[in-house]
Design a protein around this motif. Structure first.
Motif, PDB file in Angstrom:
ATOM      1  N   ASP A 187      29.331  30.933  46.060  1.00 47.46           N
ATOM      2  CA  ASP A 187      28.577  29.521  45.201  1.00 47.46           C
ATOM      3  C   ASP A 187      28.494  28.401  47.132  1.00 47.46           C
ATOM      4  OD1 ASP A 187      28.283  29.443  42.588  1.00 47.46           O
ATOM      5  OD2 ASP A 187      30.405  28.834  42.683  1.00 47.46           O
ATOM      6  N   VAL A 188      29.219  28.471  47.624  1.00 48.38           N
ATOM      7  CA  VAL A 188      29.291  28.209  49.362  1.00 48.38           C
ATOM      8  C   VAL A 188      29.010  28.298  50.239  1.00 48.38           C
ATOM      9  CG1 VAL A 188      30.852  27.190  50.345  1.00 48.38           C
ATOM     10  CG2 VAL A 188      31.971  27.329  48.441  1.00 48.38           C
ATOM     11  N   THR A 189      28.412  29.915  50.023  1.00 40.08           N
ATOM     12  CA  THR A 189      27.649  30.611  51.193  1.00 40.08           C
ATOM     13  C   THR A 189      26.308  30.290  51.495  1.00 40.08           C
ATOM     14  OG1 THR A 189      28.204  32.357  49.891  1.00 40.08           O
ATOM     15  CG2 THR A 189      29.667  31.569  52.060  1.00 40.08           C
ATOM     16  N   GLY A 190      26.383  30.160  49.655  1.00 45.50           N
ATOM     17  CA  GLY A 190      24.293  30.372  48.828  1.00 45.50           C
ATOM     18  C   GLY A 190      24.087  31.886  49.195  1.00 45.50           C
ATOM     19  N   GLU A 191      25.006  32.931  49.806  1.00 51.98           N
ATOM     20  CA  GLU A 191      24.842  34.117  50.220  1.00 51.98           C
ATOM     21  C   GLU A 191      24.668  34.743  48.522  1.00 51.98           C
ATOM     22  OE1 GLU A 191      27.566  35.338  53.032  1.00 51.98           O
ATOM     23  OE2 GLU A 191      26.335  34.412  54.450  1.00 51.98           O
ATOM     24  N   ARG A 192      23.524  36.093  47.773  1.00 54.50           N
ATOM     25  CA  ARG A 192      23.688  36.259  47.168  1.00 54.50           C
ATOM     26  C   ARG A 192      25.072  37.514  46.760  1.00 54.50           C
ATOM     27  NH1 ARG A 192      22.490  34.762  41.039  1.00 54.50           N
ATOM     28  NH2 ARG A 192      21.694  36.643  40.247  1.00 54.50           N
ATOM     29  N   ARG A 193      25.034  38.596  47.598  1.00 49.91           N
ATOM     30  CA  ARG A 193      25.973  39.973  47.679  1.00 49.91           C
ATOM     31  C   ARG A 193      26.973  39.287  47.086  1.00 49.91           C
ATOM     32  NH1 ARG A 193      26.094  38.162  53.057  1.00 49.91           N
ATOM     33  NH2 ARG A 193      28.031  38.298  54.151  1.00 49.91           N
ATOM     34  N   TRP A 194      27.330  38.070  47.128  1.00 51.08           N
ATOM     35  CA  TRP A 194      28.964  38.137  46.473  1.00 51.08           C
ATOM     36  C   TRP A 194      29.169  38.258  45.524  1.00 51.08           C
ATOM     37  CZ3 TRP A 194      32.908  38.354  50.129  1.00 51.08           C
ATOM     38  CH2 TRP A 194      32.663  38.509  51.332  1.00 51.08           C
ATOM     39  N   HIS A 195      28.028  37.260  45.157  1.00 55.92           N
ATOM     40  CA  HIS A 195      27.905  37.403  43.338  1.00 55.92           C
ATOM     41  C   HIS A 195      27.311  38.328  42.507  1.00 55.92           C
ATOM     42  CE1 HIS A 195      26.659  32.114  43.604  1.00 55.92           C
ATOM     43  NE2 HIS A 195      27.505  33.069  43.714  1.00 55.92           N
ATOM     44  N   GLU A 196      26.954  39.036  43.524  1.00 51.77           N
ATOM     45  CA  GLU A 196      26.268  40.804  43.032  1.00 51.77           C
ATOM     46  C   GLU A 196      27.876  41.419  43.254  1.00 51.77           C
ATOM     47  OE1 GLU A 196      23.316  41.789  45.687  1.00 51.77           O
ATOM     48  OE2 GLU A 196      21.933  40.657  44.517  1.00 51.77           O
ATOM     49  N   ARG A 197      28.970  41.190  43.613  1.00 53.08           N
ATOM     50  CA  ARG A 197      30.173  42.057  43.803  1.00 53.08           C
ATOM     51  C   ARG A 197      30.506  41.559  42.548  1.00 53.08           C
ATOM     52  NH1 ARG A 197      30.546  40.503  50.491  1.00 53.08           N
ATOM     53  NH2 ARG A 197      29.600  43.208  51.026  1.00 53.08           N
ATOM     54  N   ALA A 198      31.031  40.793  42.140  1.00 51.45           N
ATOM     55  CA  ALA A 198      31.427  39.907  40.857  1.00 51.45           C
ATOM     56  C   ALA A 198      30.791  41.065  39.882  1.00 51.45           C
ATOM     57  CB  ALA A 198      31.224  38.753  40.751  1.00 51.45           C
ATOM     58  N   LEU A 263      24.695  34.997  37.447  1.00 46.95           N
ATOM     59  CA  LEU A 263      23.622  35.674  37.532  1.00 46.95           C
ATOM     60  C   LEU A 263      23.229  36.167  36.574  1.00 46.95           C
ATOM     61  CD1 LEU A 263      25.925  38.696  38.223  1.00 46.95           C
ATOM     62  CD2 LEU A 263      24.726  37.523  40.177  1.00 46.95           C
ATOM     63  N   GLY A 264      23.252  35.106  35.771  1.00 43.38           N
ATOM     64  CA  GLY A 264      21.951  34.986  34.176  1.00 43.38           C
ATOM     65  C   GLY A 264      20.743  36.482  34.238  1.00 43.38           C
ATOM     66  N   ASP A 265      20.242  36.806  33.951  1.00 41.07           N
ATOM     67  CA  ASP A 265      19.183  37.692  34.323  1.00 41.07           C
ATOM     68  C   ASP A 265      19.366  39.068  34.941  1.00 41.07           C
ATOM     69  OD1 ASP A 265      17.510  36.270  32.452  1.00 41.07           O
ATOM     70  OD2 ASP A 265      15.820  36.205  34.010  1.00 41.07           O
ATOM     71  N   ASP A 266      20.636  38.933  36.094  1.00 34.25           N
ATOM     72  CA  ASP A 266      20.768  40.069  36.784  1.00 34.25           C
ATOM     73  C   ASP A 266      22.132  40.116  36.458  1.00 34.25           C
ATOM     74  OD1 ASP A 266      18.004  40.200  38.262  1.00 34.25           O
ATOM     75  OD2 ASP A 266      19.606  38.774  39.391  1.00 34.25           O
ATOM     76  N   ALA A 269      25.101  44.240  31.414  1.00 31.76           N
ATOM     77  CA  ALA A 269      25.079  44.275  30.163  1.00 31.76           C
ATOM     78  C   ALA A 269      26.832  44.295  29.673  1.00 31.76           C
ATOM     79  CB  ALA A 269      24.436  45.610  29.725  1.00 31.76           C
ATOM     80  N   GLY A 270      26.315  43.685  27.941  1.00 31.93           N
ATOM     81  CA  GLY A 270      27.837  43.264  27.705  1.00 31.93           C
ATOM     82  C   GLY A 270      28.517  42.197  27.867  1.00 31.93           C
ATOM     83  N   LEU A 271      28.155  41.344  28.618  1.00 34.74           N
ATOM     84  CA  LEU A 271      29.612  40.999  29.498  1.00 34.74           C
ATOM     85  C   LEU A 271      30.125  39.864  28.323  1.00 34.74           C
ATOM     86  CD1 LEU A 271      28.690  39.440  32.681  1.00 34.74           C
ATOM     87  CD2 LEU A 271      29.815  41.519  32.378  1.00 34.74           C
ATOM     88  N   LEU A 272      29.109  39.128  27.049  1.00 36.39           N
ATOM     89  CA  LEU A 272      29.473  38.260  26.110  1.00 36.39           C
ATOM     90  C   LEU A 272      29.992  38.932  25.099  1.00 36.39           C
ATOM     91  CD1 LEU A 272      29.726  35.568  24.473  1.00 36.39           C
ATOM     92  CD2 LEU A 272      27.476  35.873  23.812  1.00 36.39           C
ATOM     93  N   GLU A 273      29.480  40.536  25.339  1.00 36.00           N
ATOM     94  CA  GLU A 273      30.573  40.492  24.247  1.00 36.00           C
ATOM     95  C   GLU A 273      32.221  41.623  24.299  1.00 36.00           C
ATOM     96  OE1 GLU A 273      26.303  40.753  22.978  1.00 36.00           O
ATOM     97  OE2 GLU A 273      27.625  41.604  25.964  1.00 36.00           O
ATOM     98  N   THR A 274      31.984  41.758  25.462  1.00 37.26           N
ATOM     99  CA  THR A 274      33.433  42.443  25.940  1.00 37.26           C
ATOM    100  C   THR A 274      34.268  41.113  26.018  1.00 37.26           C
ATOM    101  OG1 THR A 274      32.769  43.933  27.394  1.00 37.26           O
ATOM    102  CG2 THR A 274      34.597  43.057  27.492  1.00 37.26           C
TER     103      THR A 274
END
Length: 413
Positions: A187-198, A263-266, A269-274
């Motif tokens: 969120d702070v850096t705007g670098e997507r790779r950090w979100h993808e790691r999550a 991540l939205g559309d990216d 799968a299964g995050l809400l169900e889990t």
């Protein structure tokens, strides 16, 4: 539908400020944040811990973003401890703790600590705390170099001081706080790779939860083989307890929703169900199961209580998870749990006389100090007052910076 009325946004705001006021004496003379006793006095006989210092930087940065007077100097002073006393100038990274002379108390470098340094630095950057950008650059570089493990997409738990030998252990606790940290960093850096790691870590938790009926294993070998027996002889270990940890099931339930919103559309799968599964399992196994209200600390793999003490952070994470699931689904059952668990906090955990929350209660909800003496940590309680009033994305500091802290009115009356 519950007859309990949840706290209003005004009450949550006042409680957040009351908690921050309790911690105003936290700056340690040697640098960093002191361990606080039951009255908020620094216990200078205890080491200065990197995780406590980092959480202190984080919460007082949030306090500054809320406009609470006096928070910025505390965030700055404790952040300076991360840049100096707690930092290993020879090998890089951060010591787990230092003593009253500033000497390290051990040689290990833990992912748990380094994840909190990243969280602290990211919140401090948003809050404009001096030195925060350099700290964030250092912390993220160390994390990428030593703790992020490709191609598996998870984290290494611990190294020796020189980062030459990793420990033959992997843990879900450090993974969990790494998710929190990398979401904030992204969120702070705007670098997507950090979100993808999550997202990559979260996808593993989805598989674990399905395989173990919502009781998440915490401990693994170096190859991520599950170890269900670790610390059976020390079941109340504060960081590596045996069995399923109720509070972590709740914390993961919330974090998966943050990952999903980010991540939205990216998103995997299964995050809400889990999230639903983890929440339901933690509530069924942990809440009010032994003759008194409150969450037990841990259970065995059949859901039977092992450590029955009530930890303040578990209730805080239950509140935050219920709020997150209600925000995501609008289902009344989560609002009922939210109101129920806040009522428990007010009756049993919130210390109206001496400040903050009791960190540990016995199975009959009497203050106890076998695992957590004193009141060393504001992080979980402060976040329980903020998360219900904020969106699922972005992370706390970034959300407060754009003025959404009091706008949501999500759960309050």
């Amino acid at each position: 539908m519950s007859d309990l009325v949840p706290p209003s946004d005004d009450w949550l705001d006042a409680e957040c400020r009351r908690l921050l006021d309790f911690g105003r004496r936290v700056v340690h003379p040697v640098g960093g944040a002191a361990w606080l006793d039951d009255d908020g006095e620094p216990d200078l006989a205890r080491p200065v811990h990197t995780w406590i210092t980092s959480r202190t930087v984080h919460v007082f940065s949030l306090g500054h973003l809320l406009g609470v007077e006096g928070c910025a100097p505390i965030a700055a002073a404790t952040l300076d401890g991360l840049r100096t006393t707690l930092h290993d100038a020879e090998h890089g990274g951060w010591f787990t703790a230092v003593d009253a002379t500033g000497a390290p108390t051990g040689t290990a470098k833990s992912c748990y600590d380094h994840a909190f340094v990243m969280l602290a630095a990211s919140s401090a950057v948003v809050a404009g705390i001096p030195g925060a950008p350099a700290l964030l650059a250092d912390a993220t570089a160390v994390f990428e170099r030593h703790f992020w493990e490709e191609p598996v997409g998870r984290v290494v738990d611990e190294w020796d001081r020189s980062f030459s030998q990793s420990a033959p252990y992997r843990g879900l606790n450090s993974s969990m706080h790494s998710v929190e940290a990398v979401l904030a960093v992204g969120d702070v850096t705007g670098e997507r790779r950090w979100h993808e790691r999550a997202g990559r870590i979260a996808s593993y938790v989805v598989a674990l939860a399905e395989a173990h009926d919502g009781r998440l294993p915490e401990h693994f070998g170096a190859d991520w083989s599950v170890d269900l027996e670790l610390n059976r002889d020390r079941p109340d270990d504060p960081f590596k307890p045996f069995g399923a940890t109720i509070g972590h099931g709740l914390e993961w339930a919330r974090l998966l929703l943050h990952v999903d919103a980010t991540l939205g559309d990216d998103a995997p799968a299964g995050l809400l169900e889990t999230s639903r599964l983890l929440f339901a399992r933690a509530a069924a196994d942990g809440w009010d199961v032994d003759g008194a209200p409150g969450f037990v600390y841990t259970t065995d793999w059949d859901g039977m209580p092992v450590v029955r003490n009530r930890m303040h952070w578990v209730a805080a994470e239950g509140i935050a998870a219920a709020a997150a699931l209600h925000r995501r689904t609008s289902e009344e059952a989560y609002a009922d749990r939210y109101a129920q668990w806040w009522a428990y906090v007010v009756e049993h955990l919130r210390d109206a006389d001496r400040g903050s929350w009791h960190h540990e209660l016995d199975p009959r909800n009497r203050p106890q100090a076998s695992v957590w003496p004193g009141k060393p940590d504001l992080y979980h309680a402060v976040q329980a007052t903020l998360l219900p009033r904020l969106p699922l994305s972005p992370s706390l500091a970034s959300a407060l910076a754009v003025g959404r802290g009091r706008a949501s009115g999500m759960m309050g009356a």
